[in-house]
Motif scaffolding. Structure first.
Motif, PDB file in Angstrom:
ATOM      1  N   PRO A   1       0.839  -1.203   0.000  1.00  0.00           N
ATOM      2  CA  PRO A   1       0.000   0.000   0.000  1.00  0.00           C
ATOM      3  C   PRO A   1       0.873   1.251   0.000  1.00  0.00           C
ATOM      4  CG  PRO A   1       0.065  -0.968   2.206  1.00  0.00           C
ATOM      5  CD  PRO A   1       0.882  -1.860   1.320  1.00  0.00           C
TER       6      PRO A   1
ATOM      7  N   SER B   1       0.537   5.649  -0.412  1.00  0.00           N
ATOM      8  CA  SER B   1      -0.341   6.819  -0.535  1.00  0.00           C
ATOM      9  C   SER B   1      -0.081   7.542  -1.850  1.00  0.00           C
ATOM     10  CB  SER B   1      -0.054   7.816   0.587  1.00  0.00           C
ATOM     11  OG  SER B   1      -0.213   7.185   1.815  1.00  0.00           O
TER      12      SER B   1
ATOM     13  N   GLY C   1       5.464   8.692  -3.656  1.00  0.00           N
ATOM     14  CA  GLY C   1       6.782   8.846  -3.027  1.00  0.00           C
ATOM     15  C   GLY C   1       7.044   7.585  -2.227  1.00  0.00           C
TER      16      GLY C   1
ATOM     17  N   ARG D   1       9.642   4.937  -0.044  1.00  0.00           N
ATOM     18  CA  ARG D   1      10.889   4.615   0.685  1.00  0.00           C
ATOM     19  C   ARG D   1      11.193   3.133   0.502  1.00  0.00           C
ATOM     20  NH1 ARG D   1      11.251   6.271   6.852  1.00  0.00           N
ATOM     21  NH2 ARG D   1      11.696   8.267   5.849  1.00  0.00           N
TER      22      ARG D   1
ATOM     23  N   GLY E   1      11.830  -2.910   1.921  1.00  0.00           N
ATOM     24  CA  GLY E   1      11.738  -4.379   1.846  1.00  0.00           C
ATOM     25  C   GLY E   1      11.610  -4.823   0.401  1.00  0.00           C
TER      26      GLY E   1
ATOM     27  N   VAL F   1       9.138  -5.418  -1.893  1.00  0.00           N
ATOM     28  CA  VAL F   1       8.351  -4.722  -2.923  1.00  0.00           C
ATOM     29  C   VAL F   1       8.922  -3.332  -3.176  1.00  0.00           C
ATOM     30  CG1 VAL F   1       6.078  -3.809  -3.518  1.00  0.00           C
ATOM     31  CG2 VAL F   1       6.268  -6.021  -2.357  1.00  0.00           C
ATOM     32  N   THR F   2       9.185  -2.612  -2.104  1.00  0.00           N
ATOM     33  CA  THR F   2       9.637  -1.227  -2.282  1.00  0.00           C
ATOM     34  C   THR F   2      11.048  -1.175  -2.891  1.00  0.00           C
ATOM     35  OG1 THR F   2      10.157  -1.248   0.077  1.00  0.00           O
ATOM     36  CG2 THR F   2       8.131  -0.139  -0.584  1.00  0.00           C
TER      37      THR F   2
ATOM     38  N   GLU G   1      -0.998   4.164   9.686  1.00  0.00           N
ATOM     39  CA  GLU G   1      -0.368   3.161   8.835  1.00  0.00           C
ATOM     40  C   GLU G   1      -0.422   1.827   9.551  1.00  0.00           C
ATOM     41  OE1 GLU G   1       3.857   2.644   7.187  1.00  0.00           O
ATOM     42  OE2 GLU G   1       3.223   4.621   6.501  1.00  0.00           O
ATOM     43  N   ARG G   2      -1.021   0.820   8.930  1.00  0.00           N
ATOM     44  CA  ARG G   2      -1.047  -0.521   9.496  1.00  0.00           C
ATOM     45  C   ARG G   2      -0.659  -1.520   8.421  1.00  0.00           C
ATOM     46  NH1 ARG G   2      -1.324   1.903  13.512  1.00  0.00           N
ATOM     47  NH2 ARG G   2      -2.479   1.506  15.418  1.00  0.00           N
ATOM     48  N   ARG G   3      -0.227  -2.699   8.809  1.00  0.00           N
ATOM     49  CA  ARG G   3       0.073  -3.730   7.815  1.00  0.00           C
ATOM     50  C   ARG G   3      -1.201  -4.000   7.026  1.00  0.00           C
ATOM     51  NH1 ARG G   3       5.046  -6.247   8.380  1.00  0.00           N
ATOM     52  NH2 ARG G   3       4.730  -6.419   6.175  1.00  0.00           N
TER      53      ARG G   3
HETATM   54  C1  LIG Z   1      -2.141   3.329   4.025  1.00  0.00           C
HETATM   55  C2  LIG Z   1      -0.654   3.221   3.850  1.00  0.00           C
HETATM   56  C3  LIG Z   1       0.013   4.174   3.105  1.00  0.00           C
HETATM   57  C4  LIG Z   1       1.403   4.073   2.925  1.00  0.00           C
HETATM   58  N1  LIG Z   1       2.008   5.031   2.173  1.00  0.00           N
HETATM   59  C5  LIG Z   1       3.330   4.923   1.926  1.00  0.00           C
HETATM   60  C6  LIG Z   1       3.977   5.878   1.088  1.00  0.00           C
HETATM   61  O1  LIG Z   1       3.373   6.838   0.578  1.00  0.00           O
HETATM   62  N2  LIG Z   1       5.307   5.709   0.852  1.00  0.00           N
HETATM   63  C7  LIG Z   1       6.016   4.657   1.400  1.00  0.00           C
HETATM   64  O2  LIG Z   1       7.212   4.545   1.137  1.00  0.00           O
HETATM   65  N3  LIG Z   1       5.432   3.772   2.224  1.00  0.00           N
HETATM   66  C8  LIG Z   1       4.103   3.857   2.478  1.00  0.00           C
HETATM   67  N4  LIG Z   1       3.499   2.921   3.278  1.00  0.00           N
HETATM   68  C9  LIG Z   1       4.318   1.855   3.889  1.00  0.00           C
HETATM   69  C10 LIG Z   1       4.534   0.750   2.870  1.00  0.00           C
HETATM   70  O3  LIG Z   1       3.296   0.150   2.562  1.00  0.00           O
HETATM   71  C11 LIG Z   1       5.480  -0.312   3.426  1.00  0.00           C
HETATM   72  O4  LIG Z   1       6.749   0.251   3.634  1.00  0.00           O
HETATM   73  C12 LIG Z   1       5.582  -1.447   2.397  1.00  0.00           C
HETATM   74  O5  LIG Z   1       4.406  -2.216   2.458  1.00  0.00           O
HETATM   75  C13 LIG Z   1       6.732  -2.317   2.663  1.00  0.00           C
HETATM   76  O6  LIG Z   1       6.665  -3.378   1.733  1.00  0.00           O
HETATM   77  P1  LIG Z   1       7.967  -4.197   1.346  1.00  0.00           P
HETATM   78  O7  LIG Z   1       7.545  -5.443   0.684  1.00  0.00           O
HETATM   79  O8  LIG Z   1       8.916  -3.302   0.599  1.00  0.00           O
HETATM   80  O9  LIG Z   1       8.624  -4.454   2.746  1.00  0.00           O
HETATM   81  P2  LIG Z   1       8.409  -5.709   3.709  1.00  0.00           P
HETATM   82  O10 LIG Z   1       9.395  -6.724   3.272  1.00  0.00           O
HETATM   83  O11 LIG Z   1       6.982  -6.090   3.781  1.00  0.00           O
HETATM   84  O12 LIG Z   1       8.818  -5.017   5.090  1.00  0.00           O
HETATM   85  C14 LIG Z   1      10.046  -4.379   5.322  1.00  0.00           C
HETATM   86  C15 LIG Z   1      10.074  -3.875   6.758  1.00  0.00           C
HETATM   87  O13 LIG Z   1       9.082  -2.839   6.950  1.00  0.00           O
HETATM   88  C16 LIG Z   1       8.150  -3.240   7.950  1.00  0.00           C
HETATM   89  N5  LIG Z   1       6.826  -2.815   7.471  1.00  0.00           N
HETATM   90  C17 LIG Z   1       6.252  -3.058   6.299  1.00  0.00           C
HETATM   91  N6  LIG Z   1       5.063  -2.473   6.207  1.00  0.00           N
HETATM   92  C18 LIG Z   1       4.870  -1.823   7.370  1.00  0.00           C
HETATM   93  C19 LIG Z   1       3.828  -1.021   7.900  1.00  0.00           C
HETATM   94  N7  LIG Z   1       2.703  -0.747   7.231  1.00  0.00           N
HETATM   95  N8  LIG Z   1       3.970  -0.542   9.157  1.00  0.00           N
HETATM   96  C20 LIG Z   1       5.072  -0.779   9.853  1.00  0.00           C
HETATM   97  N9  LIG Z   1       6.101  -1.524   9.409  1.00  0.00           N
HETATM   98  C21 LIG Z   1       6.002  -2.036   8.194  1.00  0.00           C
HETATM   99  C22 LIG Z   1       8.272  -4.752   8.015  1.00  0.00           C
HETATM  100  O14 LIG Z   1       7.913  -5.234   9.298  1.00  0.00           O
HETATM  101  C23 LIG Z   1       9.748  -4.941   7.753  1.00  0.00           C
HETATM  102  O15 LIG Z   1      10.498  -4.686   8.909  1.00  0.00           O
HETATM  103  C24 LIG Z   1       2.122   2.998   3.505  1.00  0.00           C
HETATM  104  C25 LIG Z   1       1.453   2.043   4.263  1.00  0.00           C
HETATM  105  C26 LIG Z   1       0.081   2.145   4.434  1.00  0.00           C
HETATM  106  C27 LIG Z   1      -0.615   1.112   5.251  1.00  0.00           C
END
Ligand SMILES: Cc1cc2nc3c(=O)[nH]c(=O)nc-3n(C[C@H](O)[C@H](O)[C@H](O)COP(=O)(O)OP(=O)(O)OC[C@H]3O[C@@H](n4cnc5c(N)ncnc54)[C@H](O)[C@@H]3O)c2cc1C
Ligand code: FES
Length: 282
Positions: free
Chosen positions: A61, A63, A77, A79, A82, A84-85, A242-244
């Motif tokens: 997810p 924004s 935008g 960061r 992990g 996906v990002t 922000e939640r998982r």
């Molecule tokens: C409604 C919403 C809006 C968001 N908007 C943005 C945005 O505009 N830009 C942005 O860069 N990110 C945003 N995020 C956060 C982004 O979704 C997570 O960083 C992303 O899911 C990580 O995915 P990954 O597969 O790269 O990392 P993963 O491999 O899934 O995780 C990497 C690390 O980040 C932690 N993590 C992952 N997601 C979350 C989370 N939601 N809360 C706390 N810790 C987490 C994991 O525990 C792990 O330590 C948003 C999240 C939500 C719920």
């Protein structure tokens, strides 16, 4: 309101989008400009999010960081933290990704008309808030006084520096910035200290002010306390949580807090609502 089969499909099935531009925002964040390959608009509200998929890797997810008042493209935008990002950060102009959504309630734009807006952004929280800041700028006559407080850890982490400089040149937005610390060899015109140290200088009319706050969870408790001290009512303090998340549409329960789904009922809540949700910990 009847939802068309086409818009229902975009909630379940990723639509393909093309990467038009990739710009570094800081060492860890990049800004992606995207356009739907079928030429459709995203039609989002400021504060909503999309589920972004990198084919063969997964979905996250994110924004929407640009205002729907801008052109038919949209910006995210992101960061790199992990799988996906990090895969998103490897994409180049011309590459394809998947988009589901937009999801969530976003900011209650029609209720904000005529209000003074106090934006409070911590770190990457400026990404979702930027959508609403741009919206308010594009429809400047429909809002009262606009103040933006932006705090990050150090000057090098400040996002959208060029755009903030443009906002600063306008006479109709007040901008105050802080960094937690500033290396001695870096010049910095803002304050040094956590974002709440900016509040004593904030001059607002509390009865007509809505605070829009997005940042790391640790920031919320202290910023809410400052807003309440300024006399802003609990239901005029808006926070984006922000939640998982997995499905983004109220099915899987990953984002649930008590009886609320953050993906569906939020991510924007007012503090009055959140103070009744024990597990929200705000
Ligand atoms: C409604 C919403 C809006 C968001 N908007 C943005 C945005 O505009 N830009 C942005 O860069 N990110 C945003 N995020 C956060 C982004 O979704 C997570 O960083 C992303 O899911 C990580 O995915 P990954 O597969 O790269 O990392 P993963 O491999 O899934 O995780 C990497 C690390 O980040 C932690 N993590 C992952 N997601 C979350 C989370 N939601 N809360 C706390 N810790 C987490 C994991 O525990 C792990 O330590 C948003 C999240 C939500 C719920
Ligand atoms: S992410 Fe599935 S219910 Fe919210």
């Amino acid at each position: 309101m009847a939802v068309s089969t086409e818009s229902m499909k975009s909630l379940y099935l990723p639509k393909l989008a093309e990467v038009l531009k990739v710009e570094p925002l800081s060492e860890k964040e990049k800004l992606f400009q995207l356009r739907m390959k079928d030429g459709s608009r995203l039609s989002h509200k400021p504060g909503q999010f999309v589920e972004v998929s990198v084919l063969g890797v997964g979905e996250a997810p994110i924004s929407v960081s640009s205002s729907p008042t801008r052109d038919s493209s949209f910006e995210l935008g992101i960061r790199a933290v992990g799988n996906v990002t990090r895969a998103l950060h490897r994409l180049q102009p011309g590459d394809t990704l998947g988009i589901r959504g937009p999801f969530g309630n976003g900011f209650p734009v029609s209720e904000l008309l005529g209000q003074d807006l106090l934006f409070v952004a911590g770190g990457i929280g400026l990404c979702p808030l930027r959508s609403m800041v741009q919206y308010a700028i594009d429809k400047r006559g429909q809002f009262g006084k606009i103040t933006l407080l932006y705090g990050c850890r150090q000057p090098a982490e400040q996002l959208f520096q060029g755009e903030i400089a443009e906002w600063r040149r306008r006479q109709d937005i007040e901008i105050m910035e802080s960094v937690d610390r500033c290396p001695l060899d870096v010049s910095w015109g803002g304050s040094v200290g956590v974002i709440t140290t900016l509040f004593p200088r904030v001059d607002i009319e509390p009865n007509n002010t809505t605070a829009l706050v997005v940042g790391p969870p640790v920031m919320y408790r202290y910023v809410v306390a400052e807003c309440l001290k300024k006399g802003i009512a609990k239901d005029q303090i808006l926070l984006s949580l922000e939640r998982r998340m997995k499905c983004g549409m109220g099915f899987c329960g990953h984002c649930q807090i008590n009886n609320v789904y953050v993906c569906l009922d939020g991510p924007v809540f007012n503090y009055e609502e959140l103070s009744k949700l024990k597990e929200a910990e705000v």
